[in-house]
Design a protein around this motif. Structure first.
Motif, PDB file in Angstrom:
ATOM      1  N   ARG A 243     -11.357   2.175  -5.351  1.00 46.02           N
ATOM      2  CA  ARG A 243     -11.946   2.059  -6.686  1.00 46.02           C
ATOM      3  C   ARG A 243     -12.994   0.947  -6.714  1.00 46.02           C
ATOM      4  O   ARG A 243     -12.922   0.006  -5.930  1.00 46.02           O
ATOM      5  CB  ARG A 243     -10.880   1.730  -7.732  1.00 46.02           C
ATOM      6  CG  ARG A 243      -9.905   2.845  -8.042  1.00 46.02           C
ATOM      7  CD  ARG A 243      -8.881   2.352  -9.059  1.00 46.02           C
ATOM      8  NE  ARG A 243      -7.865   3.357  -9.343  1.00 46.02           N
ATOM      9  CZ  ARG A 243      -6.717   3.095  -9.970  1.00 46.02           C
ATOM     10  NH1 ARG A 243      -6.459   1.854 -10.375  1.00 46.02           N
ATOM     11  NH2 ARG A 243      -5.837   4.059 -10.188  1.00 46.02           N
TER      12      ARG A 243
ATOM     13  N   SER B 156      -9.884  -1.416  -1.958  1.00 43.29           N
ATOM     14  CA  SER B 156      -9.379  -0.372  -1.067  1.00 43.29           C
ATOM     15  C   SER B 156      -7.941  -0.721  -0.699  1.00 43.29           C
ATOM     16  O   SER B 156      -7.671  -1.820  -0.202  1.00 43.29           O
ATOM     17  CB  SER B 156     -10.231  -0.276   0.202  1.00 43.29           C
ATOM     18  OG  SER B 156      -9.692   0.690   1.098  1.00 43.29           O
TER      19      SER B 156
ATOM     20  N   LEU C  49       0.292   4.594  -5.586  1.00 43.13           N
ATOM     21  CA  LEU C  49      -0.811   3.660  -5.714  1.00 43.13           C
ATOM     22  C   LEU C  49      -1.653   3.924  -6.955  1.00 43.13           C
ATOM     23  O   LEU C  49      -2.104   2.989  -7.625  1.00 43.13           O
ATOM     24  CB  LEU C  49      -1.702   3.726  -4.465  1.00 43.13           C
ATOM     25  CG  LEU C  49      -1.073   3.293  -3.140  1.00 43.13           C
ATOM     26  CD1 LEU C  49      -2.102   3.369  -2.019  1.00 43.13           C
ATOM     27  CD2 LEU C  49      -0.505   1.880  -3.235  1.00 43.13           C
ATOM     28  N   GLN C  50      -1.882   5.189  -7.273  1.00 43.52           N
ATOM     29  CA  GLN C  50      -2.735   5.517  -8.410  1.00 43.52           C
ATOM     30  C   GLN C  50      -2.210   4.935  -9.714  1.00 43.52           C
ATOM     31  O   GLN C  50      -2.971   4.461 -10.560  1.00 43.52           O
ATOM     32  CB  GLN C  50      -2.871   7.044  -8.537  1.00 43.52           C
ATOM     33  CG  GLN C  50      -3.656   7.708  -7.429  1.00 43.52           C
ATOM     34  CD  GLN C  50      -5.148   7.412  -7.508  1.00 43.52           C
ATOM     35  OE1 GLN C  50      -5.672   7.048  -8.560  1.00 43.52           O
ATOM     36  NE2 GLN C  50      -5.848   7.590  -6.395  1.00 43.52           N
TER      37      GLN C  50
ATOM     38  N   GLN D 154      -0.753   7.158   1.663  1.00 41.89           N
ATOM     39  CA  GLN D 154      -1.536   7.083   0.440  1.00 41.89           C
ATOM     40  C   GLN D 154      -2.720   6.141   0.643  1.00 41.89           C
ATOM     41  O   GLN D 154      -2.614   5.147   1.360  1.00 41.89           O
ATOM     42  CB  GLN D 154      -0.712   6.531  -0.724  1.00 41.89           C
ATOM     43  CG  GLN D 154       0.466   7.357  -1.159  1.00 41.89           C
ATOM     44  CD  GLN D 154       1.151   6.730  -2.364  1.00 41.89           C
ATOM     45  OE1 GLN D 154       0.558   6.554  -3.427  1.00 41.89           O
ATOM     46  NE2 GLN D 154       2.414   6.357  -2.182  1.00 41.89           N
ATOM     47  N   THR D 155      -3.826   6.452  -0.009  1.00 46.18           N
ATOM     48  CA  THR D 155      -4.966   5.544  -0.048  1.00 46.18           C
ATOM     49  C   THR D 155      -5.521   5.512  -1.468  1.00 46.18           C
ATOM     50  O   THR D 155      -5.376   6.466  -2.231  1.00 46.18           O
ATOM     51  CB  THR D 155      -6.093   5.976   0.918  1.00 46.18           C
ATOM     52  OG1 THR D 155      -6.530   7.300   0.581  1.00 46.18           O
ATOM     53  CG2 THR D 155      -5.617   5.944   2.360  1.00 46.18           C
ATOM     54  N   LEU D 156      -6.151   4.406  -1.797  1.00 44.32           N
ATOM     55  CA  LEU D 156      -6.762   4.238  -3.114  1.00 44.32           C
ATOM     56  C   LEU D 156      -8.061   3.475  -2.937  1.00 44.32           C
ATOM     57  O   LEU D 156      -8.088   2.422  -2.299  1.00 44.32           O
ATOM     58  CB  LEU D 156      -5.825   3.463  -4.046  1.00 44.32           C
ATOM     59  CG  LEU D 156      -6.389   3.112  -5.429  1.00 44.32           C
ATOM     60  CD1 LEU D 156      -6.439   4.357  -6.305  1.00 44.32           C
ATOM     61  CD2 LEU D 156      -5.557   2.026  -6.102  1.00 44.32           C
TER      62      LEU D 156
ATOM     63  N   SER E 200      -5.991   0.473 -13.820  1.00 43.48           N
ATOM     64  CA  SER E 200      -7.432   0.764 -13.821  1.00 43.48           C
ATOM     65  C   SER E 200      -8.196  -0.189 -14.730  1.00 43.48           C
ATOM     66  O   SER E 200      -9.430  -0.237 -14.682  1.00 43.48           O
ATOM     67  CB  SER E 200      -7.675   2.212 -14.268  1.00 43.48           C
ATOM     68  OG  SER E 200      -7.160   2.422 -15.575  1.00 43.48           O
TER      69      SER E 200
END
Length: 227
Positions: A80, A93, A40-41, A76-78, A46
């Protein structure tokens, strides 16, 4: 054949059919193992379009659920916060779970916000056309003290986007009938504003530009749209 014997045979046949159907519907392989893993990152850019990540405001993003549950349910979680050139902000999210059995199923935002003390308004569900795709979007407003937060979300079960628990169960069952345990990705965007309609407009613009910035494989993965 006596009535009692016929009844016994019928009951026995029904029991055998139930066992057979249960066996057919019991998945044995994880769908996630049949395709490349997505990080995910790196998969979620970004910076894209009018938007860039604002690293100073991560704390405003409401966690999908408690930390212990995050680790248990999601691989996984993200989380920002993004800001555009006009100073408007959107919180993103994303939560990915490899195993969508009932005890590990992704949590819907209504329960997550409510569990953290927010007043949650009614959920509306409608298809939204974004970047040439139609996404079944769910929308609600969560509020707490002086914070009013319009929220949009959808869940991609395997390759199928859904916006309610019934459709999620049907999608999981469909994969189970083919022997697979589905994976799922919760996509949630929100912003803090008193103008709910403007909030949803900004969110839709944000999602469209985010998906447009992705290569096709990732775009379809996160949108849950057919190639």
């Amino acid at each position: 054949m006596s009535r009692m014997l016929r009844s016994s045979v019928a009951i026995g046949g029904a029991m055998l059919l139930t066992v057979a159907l249960a066996k057919v519907a019991t998945p044995v392989h994880k769908l996630a193992d049949s395709r490349p893993m997505i990080d995910l990152q790196s998969a979620i850019p970004s910076q894209f379009g009018d938007w860039r990540e604002d690293r100073n405001l991560l704390a405003e993003v409401v966690n999908p659920t408690a930390a212990a549950e995050l680790q248990r349910i999601y691989a996984q979680t993200l989380m920002r916060t993004y800001v555009n050139r006009d100073g408007e902000r959107v919180m993103l999210s994303v939560a990915y779970g490899r195993d969508q059995t009932d005890s590990l199923s992704v949590h819907f935002p209504e329960g997550c916000y409510g569990g953290q003390g927010f007043a949650v308004g009614p959920t509306t569900r409608q298809p939204v056309a974004i970047d040439g795709m139609t996404i079944p979007m769910a929308r609600l407003v969560a509020s707490s003290y002086n914070r009013n937060e319009p929220v949009s979300y959808w869940i991609v079960v395997g390759d199928r986007a859904v916006n309610n628990s019934w459709d999620m169960k049907l999608a999981k069952l469909s994969y189970a009938m083919h022997g697979f345990i589905a994976d799922a990705t919760l996509m949630r965007v929100s912003n803090i504003t008193l103008d709910n309609e403007r909030g949803y407009q900004v969110q839709q613009q944000f999602v469209g530009q985010m998906l447009a910035a992705m290569p096709p494989a990732l775009r379809y993965h996160f949108a849950g749209a057919a190639r």
